[in-house]
Design a protein around this motif. Structure first.
Motif, PDB file in Angstrom:
ATOM      1  N   LEU A   1      -8.234   3.134   0.259  1.00 20.55           N
ATOM      2  CA  LEU A   1      -8.112   2.943  -1.253  1.00 20.55           C
ATOM      3  C   LEU A   1      -9.427   2.455  -1.737  1.00 20.55           C
ATOM      4  O   LEU A   1      -9.366   2.759  -3.024  1.00 20.55           O
ATOM      5  N   HIS A   2     -10.545   2.151  -0.995  1.00 16.13           N
ATOM      6  CA  HIS A   2     -11.741   2.173  -1.749  1.00 16.13           C
ATOM      7  C   HIS A   2     -12.403   3.461  -1.835  1.00 16.13           C
ATOM      8  O   HIS A   2     -13.858   3.576  -1.921  1.00 16.13           O
TER       9      HIS A   2
ATOM     10  N   LEU B   1      -6.491  -3.120  -6.250  1.00 13.12           N
ATOM     11  CA  LEU B   1      -7.756  -3.563  -5.863  1.00 13.12           C
ATOM     12  C   LEU B   1      -8.411  -4.361  -6.915  1.00 13.12           C
ATOM     13  O   LEU B   1      -8.228  -3.871  -8.132  1.00 13.12           O
ATOM     14  N   ASN B   2      -9.031  -5.366  -6.719  1.00 12.82           N
ATOM     15  CA  ASN B   2      -9.733  -6.497  -7.617  1.00 12.82           C
ATOM     16  C   ASN B   2     -11.072  -6.339  -7.209  1.00 12.82           C
ATOM     17  O   ASN B   2     -11.718  -7.034  -6.744  1.00 12.82           O
ATOM     18  N   LYS B   3     -11.733  -5.152  -7.935  1.00 12.80           N
ATOM     19  CA  LYS B   3     -13.262  -5.183  -7.568  1.00 12.80           C
ATOM     20  C   LYS B   3     -14.262  -5.954  -8.405  1.00 12.80           C
ATOM     21  O   LYS B   3     -13.895  -6.258  -9.362  1.00 12.80           O
ATOM     22  N   GLU B   4     -15.024  -6.395  -7.541  1.00 11.20           N
ATOM     23  CA  GLU B   4     -16.052  -7.382  -8.379  1.00 11.20           C
ATOM     24  C   GLU B   4     -17.532  -7.061  -7.453  1.00 11.20           C
ATOM     25  O   GLU B   4     -17.398  -6.568  -6.459  1.00 11.20           O
TER      26      GLU B   4
ATOM     27  N   ILE C   1       0.887  -1.318  -0.010  1.00 12.06           N
ATOM     28  CA  ILE C   1       0.004  -0.189  -0.068  1.00 12.06           C
ATOM     29  C   ILE C   1       0.735   1.458  -0.168  1.00 12.06           C
ATOM     30  O   ILE C   1       0.525   2.207  -0.635  1.00 12.06           O
ATOM     31  N   GLU C   2       1.949   1.146   0.676  1.00  7.70           N
ATOM     32  CA  GLU C   2       2.875   2.482   1.016  1.00  7.70           C
ATOM     33  C   GLU C   2       3.464   2.475  -0.335  1.00  7.70           C
ATOM     34  O   GLU C   2       3.950   3.785  -0.683  1.00  7.70           O
TER      35      GLU C   2
ATOM     36  N   LEU D   1      -3.876  -1.276   8.541  1.00  5.58           N
ATOM     37  CA  LEU D   1      -4.387  -1.923   7.175  1.00  5.58           C
ATOM     38  C   LEU D   1      -5.897  -1.607   7.062  1.00  5.58           C
ATOM     39  O   LEU D   1      -6.160  -1.332   5.825  1.00  5.58           O
ATOM     40  N   VAL D   2      -6.588  -1.607   8.018  1.00 10.76           N
ATOM     41  CA  VAL D   2      -7.977  -1.296   7.693  1.00 10.76           C
ATOM     42  C   VAL D   2      -8.269   0.138   7.334  1.00 10.76           C
ATOM     43  O   VAL D   2      -8.842   0.450   6.360  1.00 10.76           O
TER      44      VAL D   2
END
Length: 567
Positions: free
Chosen positions: A505-506, A376-379, A369-370, A498-499
């Motif tokens: 990221l979303h 992201l694998n959006k589905e 992330i840094e 992380l959360v």
């Protein structure tokens, strides 16, 4: 002491401005009327009384409102009073060719005493309007001819002129020193400016300069101030724009023999002059370059650290998986029985290995992330199903800790477009933290709410909680609250980091509300709702409910018919 004297002086000047004109007017008016009354015939005494009453009104109004002349309403009333009186006095003579025309200046003098240019302009316009109206009305026969109050006593016209001139003179004498003192103050402020200030004319010649500017340069024009040809051309253009279009300019140029960088500001003083203000910013720019270099070094070091952690985490996973696999085989006694002590050691090895794998996984994810390598694998999926499955998987650990898990979900599916793995990781971290720091008989609730296109995911517990200071640190990598450090449960301080990172990221937000000893609420606002699918799901579920209602109604009807038949 000097500031006290200056304050008293300013207060005295303000009182002089406010009271001088009405006092001089009233004193002169009654002196004039007494002198005329002593020599006037008896039949004009009532006329003198009327004149005295009308002429006294503007002075009394001005004097009564003197203490309120900072207010706009008071200024307006005073101007109206003087303008109305001047109009009556001039109109009473029947034409503009009268000595009393000097009274038209009285409203303007009153406005000047207010010290505000907009009031002077308003008074001038109002006076011009009155004089114009009288000039038009006179030839039309709308004004009295030689029957006005003052026209019946010719000496009053001359006396009115003299009185008007006296009032105008006294008013200006009270204002001019103040204007002069303000000019001296402006000049002193200009000369003592901490910057190098130059006043230049439209040809670029230096008209005056501050003391610091004189010590810095003896140049008589901008040509001598700016030896660099490109800089001089830029200054000339900016000076022209400032004087013609009143467009101020500010830029950095090299100045002087060493071509040090200076901040130059150009602003118009009037249509013929402008102020050039120079400030040496070479040191500031050097410091900014140093800070930029330090920042670049820090960013590079952070990037190198991230790459190192990512590589190290990846390399650690292979031996850790072997350790976990073999310890798992030992726990299962696949190769026969082993002594009890060795079995205990195998359990410890397996537990520690799992902990290290989780730690390595968190470090690897944070590194990705840094370094902006986490994709992201959006589905499309139902977030409620993910919540239920995660809660089920955490149920065993919660039962062992004596913590009750519950969910608060909508009674319909909530389709989202997001990374399913990331959502599961968010939920596992939140639930793991909540269970870890909630004592036996505690409760952890996971809830979902909808707000437009946003999913509001909340995990709340009634555990140990944390202080406000600790709550402000949580969410930063490797940061833990004091309550977590004092707990037997192990943690790295990466879970909530992380959360937070995965939520952002979303496109979402992370909020933590906690009170020591009362529990913790973590709220995520995630704009991930798949609105098109949500509408379809709601329609489908409404259809299902309608079928259920119809089936229940049919069942009740059949039961009623059966009851009638049996009876």
């Amino acid at each position: 002491m000097n500031s006290s004297n200056d304050s008293r002086s300013a207060s005295w000047q303000l009182k002089t401005r406010s009271y001088a004109m009405p006092i001089v007017w009233l004193a002169g008016l009654w002196t004039m009327l007494i002198l005329v009354w002593q020599q006037a015939a008896t039949d004009i005494i009532p006329l003198l009384i009327n004149i005295a009453v009308v002429a006294t009104i503007p002075g009394i109004v001005h004097l009564g409102l003197a203490r309120f002349l900072k207010e706009e309403w008071a200024q307006a009333l005073v101007l109206i009073g003087w303008t109305a009186f001047a109009a009556i006095a001039i109109a009473s003579t029947g034409n503009l060719f009268t000595p009393l025309i000097a009274m038209a200046v009285l409203p303007i003098v009153a406005a000047v005493s207010f010290g505000r240019m907009n009031r002077v302009l308003e008074a001038t316009a109002l006076t011009a309007l009155v004089i114009g109206a009288i000039a038009i009305a006179g030839p039309q026969g709308l004004l009295p001819r030689n029957v006005g109050w003052l026209a019946q006593i010719p000496i009053l016209e001359l006396a009115g002129l003299v009185l008007s001139l006296i009032v105008i003179g006294s008013g200006l004498s009270a204002i001019l020193p103040l204007m002069d003192s303000q000019a001296r103050l402006r000049d002193a402020l200009f000369r003592k400016s901490p910057h190098m200030d130059f006043c230049v004319d439209q040809r670029g010649r230096v008209v005056s300069a501050s003391d610091r500017a004189k010590n810095w340069s003896k140049a008589g024009s901008i040509t001598g101030l700016f030896e660099n040809g490109q800089a001089l051309s830029k200054v000339r253009h900016a000076l022209h724009m400032a004087l013609t279009n009143n467009h101020p300019a500010s830029f950095v140029i090299p100045v002087g023999g060493q071509q040090d960088l200076h901040q130059l500001h150009i602003g118009r003083l009037d249509e013929h002059r402008a102020i050039l203000s120079l400030r040496n910013v070479a040191g500031q720019f050097a410091r900014e370059r140093e800070l930029q270099a330090e920042r670049d070094t820090a960013v590079t070091a952070s990037h190198d650290k991230t790459l190192f952690l990512a590589g190290m985490s990846h390399e650690l996973r292979t031996p850790l998986n072997a350790i976990i696999g073999f310890s798992d085989m030992m726990k299962a006694r696949l190769f026969g029985p082993i002594p009890a002590k060795y079995a205990e050691y195998a359990d410890l090895i397996h537990e520690s290995g799992r902990h290290l794998v989780d730690l390595v996984g968190d470090v690897l994810d944070m590194s990705k992330i840094e370094s902006e390598h986490y994709k992201l694998n959006k589905e499309p999926f139902d977030i409620c199903e993910v919540v239920r499955s995660c809660v089920k998987l955490m149920q065993l650990g919660a039962d062992e800790a004596g913590v009750r898990l519950s969910v608060d979900l909508p009674d319909h599916a909530v389709p989202v477009l997001a990374d399913r793995k990331a959502m599961r990781q968010i939920l596992f971290n939140l639930l793991s933290n909540a269970i870890k720091f909630t004592p036996g008989d505690g409760r952890v609730t996971t809830g979902i709410e909808l707000d437009g296109d946003t999913v509001i995911l909340e995990v709340r517990d009634n555990g140990v909680g944390m202080s406000e200071e600790d709550a402000s640190r949580v969410g930063q990598p490797f940061q833990q609250a004091e309550s977590a450090k004092n707990s037997d449960a192990r943690g790295t301080g990466l879970g909530l980091s992380l959360v937070k990172a995965l939520s952002e990221l979303h496109g979402g937000t992370f909020a933590l509300r906690s009170e020591l000893g009362q529990g913790t609420r973590i709220i995520l606002d995630l704009p991930i709702v798949n609105e098109a699918e949500l509408g379809k799901k709601l329609v489908q579920e409404l259809d299902v409910r309608n079928h259920i209602r119809r089936a229940l109604a049919a069942t009740e009807e059949i039961a009623a018919v059966s009851a009638r038949l049996s009876s």
